[in-house]
Design an enzyme around this catalytic site. Sequence first.
Site, short mmCIF file in Angstrom:
data_model
loop_
_atom_site.label_atom_id
_atom_site.label_comp_id
_atom_site.label_asym_id
_atom_site.label_seq_id
_atom_site.Cartn_x
_atom_site.Cartn_y
_atom_site.Cartn_z
CG ASP A 67 -0.34 -0.55 2.49
OD1 ASP A 67 0.90 -0.61 2.56
OD2 ASP A 67 -1.08 -0.92 3.41
CG ASP A 136 -8.75 -1.75 12.45
OD1 ASP A 136 -7.79 -2.41 12.02
OD2 ASP A 136 -9.18 -0.72 11.86
CG HIS A 138 -5.98 -2.56 9.18
ND1 HIS A 138 -6.16 -1.45 9.98
CD2 HIS A 138 -4.64 -2.63 8.96
CE1 HIS A 138 -4.98 -0.88 10.22
NE2 HIS A 138 -4.04 -1.58 9.61
CD GLU A 143 -8.64 1.54 7.71
OE1 GLU A 143 -8.43 0.69 8.59
OE2 GLU A 143 -8.23 2.71 7.78
#
Length: 272
Positions: A67, A136, A138, A143
């Site tokens: 990314d 979280d 990811h 996300e």
Amino acid sequence: MRVVVLPDQQAVAERGARIVASLVRSKPNCVLGLATGSTPLGVYRELIRMHAEEDLDFSLVTTFNLDEYVGLGPGHPQSYRYFMQSNFFDHVNVQPGRTHVPDGRALDFEAYCESYERRIADAGGIDLQLLGIGADGHIAFNEPGSSLGSRTRLKTLTKETVDDNARFFDNPDEVPRLAVTMGVGTILESKRCLLLAIGDHKARAIRSMVEGPVTSQITASALQLHRDVTVVVDESAASWLERREYYDEVERAQSLIESGQPRALGIQQPEE
Ligand code: F6R
């Protein structure tokens, strides 16, 4: 999933680097998928050491990063291209033309993302994808709520991610709101995945990923659908796992088989 729990951060880095290095040695022209963030830093340090002291050769290796932030050029100290150059590429003999980090300043992102996917395919696909995990759950910048079939695309970052990143920027207006990221589907096509996690702030995400249901709310849980995933974590990141004893038992058996001691498990060779 093969879950390997090791005592500390250094042991995780060494095991991660050993897995990458053994692929590079057995397939010198392999395709590595790489990640940024604090987790893989120890692996990169160890690979740099192996390059310097043990002749680990990256000259034929091709890399694709997961990314990049939209709006940041390669010279921006918070860009992922800059991160990769300063923490890894500049210290080994990988050929610059064989390293790929998504371009956060592409003009036509749709076409660009398609071409990123095409370049991965043209290189023969990713042999080993290195991954971290967000608190979280990811992977890459997928996300919570990202499609588990998603491909490389533009992704809006959550408010938590934007706020979390704000500390790295002098000007709040500069904090990226969007990223270009490989999709969950792209990652699932890698031949093998190696996910690392360190620290108790990752414990909940690791439990959800390994023992929870497959859900787009925890995009790492999609790795349960992949047939060759190794998860290497330290004790803190493993602290919420409920089936910990079983993973240790599997690991013990696997190590005996891999080190040529199947008899210790009661496995007899045919001629015995
Ligand atoms: C980085 C990436 C992210 C990180 C994750 C964990 O390229 O894709 O998914 O792996 O946010 O980050 P750290 O390692 O900093 O805790």
